[in-house]
Enzyme design. Structure first.
Site, PDB file in Angstrom:
ATOM      1  N   ILE A  35       0.849  -1.181   0.000  1.00 33.24           N
ATOM      2  CA  ILE A  35       0.000   0.000   0.000  1.00 33.24           C
ATOM      3  C   ILE A  35       0.892   1.241   0.000  1.00 33.24           C
ATOM      4  CG2 ILE A  35      -1.963  -1.103   1.136  1.00 33.24           C
ATOM      5  CD1 ILE A  35      -1.031   0.148   3.767  1.00 33.24           C
ATOM      6  N   TYR A 143      -9.931  -8.528  16.967  1.00 40.19           N
ATOM      7  CA  TYR A 143      -8.950  -9.319  16.224  1.00 40.19           C
ATOM      8  C   TYR A 143      -9.425 -10.762  16.110  1.00 40.19           C
ATOM      9  CZ  TYR A 143      -4.444 -11.602  15.232  1.00 40.19           C
ATOM     10  OH  TYR A 143      -3.429 -12.363  14.678  1.00 40.19           O
TER      11      TYR A 143
END
Length: 317
Positions: A35, A143
């Site tokens: 990214i 998570y």
């Protein structure tokens, strides 16, 4: 696997997995996805092709897959446990919305997909010792919730659309190449840095807290071996338990002291990290992985400790 896209190639696992895949399959066949702001550098940049691959942009992923004729995607984009708990919406956006983009691209282009799950997919109600392959999963962190969802979505796309999805439940990963980045098990990496620097280590996890751990070479071996496995042998596809060693802070401290007798440690427990650690199993039963694709770790705690200290000393000196 002929042409592989590694999404998250500059992360803890991705940076080393990309290098290992290039050694095995040819540098020109492994694309390092990244990214903006986390571009590959050094050997990772110069050793083979790279491309922007943001999981939140499905069209971008599809373009990269078509351009490089990708047949296998390693989707490693995710926030680690402690960071995710502080940024739950972002954790879901990357981990689940991003996964859906990947699975859709894979469905449309005939790609196999590896998206790792985690020991964090379990919760307080899970059997703690020799946690079974198939058991209750009721995590209490974003998570963990995202990792359970990862397993279920991957299974869904396999059964509904025939997408070849596979994954393991990674324990804590210990590496000398990539610094820790916000995981509950990071102390097991930080402790080696302190030992090599000659500093006293301040441990954020309390004495007696067992957690499964794995040395990075074994983690890479698990990720690649599963994707190479004969599909006709697989009863499970996603969420394989994999184990190598389980230890508490005092255990790894004692191992390091065998090589560095002067090393010292004290405790200053981090409540968030400790609460997450307390919700995870002590030891996983990985017999399904051993039976279905011949999983076998190579490093125990002593071999890992010796190699970590040697390699970190070379790198830091």
């Amino acid at each position: 696997m002929k042409n592989v896209l590694v999404i998250g190639s500059t992360g803890q696992i991705g940076s080393e997995l990309t290098r290992e895949l290039r050694k095995r399959y040819g540098a020109e066949n492994i694309v390092a996805g990244y990214i903006p702001g986390a571009e590959p550098t050094g050997e990772l940049r110069d050793g083979g092709p790279s491309a922007i691959a943001d999981v939140t942009n499905g069209e971008q992923i599809a373009e990269t897959v078509k351009k490089y004729k990708i047949d296998t995607i390693y989707n490693l984009a995710a926030l680690l446990s402690v960071v995710a708990e502080r940024k739950p919406l972002l954790a879901w956006k990357i981990g689940i919305d991003g996964l859906l983009n990947i699975l859709e691209v894979a469905r449309e282009n005939g790609c196999a997909v590896f998206t790792p799950s985690s020991i964090g997919s379990f919760g307080p109600e899970t059997p703690r010792m020799m946690t079974p392959q198939d058991t209750v999963q009721r995590p209490r962190t974003i998570y963990g919730v995202s990792k359970v969802t990862t397993e279920l979505l991957s299974d869904y796309y396999h059964h509904k659309y025939g997408v070849d999805t596979r994954s393991v439940r990674f324990p804590g990963i210990i590496s000398y190449l990539t610094p820790p980045g916000g995981g509950t098990t990071d102390y097991a990496v930080d402790i080696f840095y302190s030992a090599v620097r000659g500093e006293k280590f301040v441990c954020p996890i309390k004495e007696g807290t067992l957690m499964d751990m794995m040395y990075m070479p074994d983690a890479l071996h698990a990720a690649i071996s599963l994707m190479e496995a004969d599909p006709t042998r697989l009863v499970h596809h996603n969420g394989f338990n994999v184990a190598a060693m389980s230890f508490a802070p005092e255990t790894i401290f004692a191992e390091i002291k065998k090589f560095k007798p002067e090393f010292e440690m004290e405790y200053d427990v981090d409540p968030l990290k400790q609460s997450i650690a307390d919700s995870w199993p002590d030891r996983l039963d990985d017999s399904a992985a051993r039976e279905e694709w011949d999983w076998q770790p190579k490093f125990d705690i002593t071999a890992m400790t010796q190699d970590m200290l040697e390699q970190l000393s070379l790198r830091m000196n």
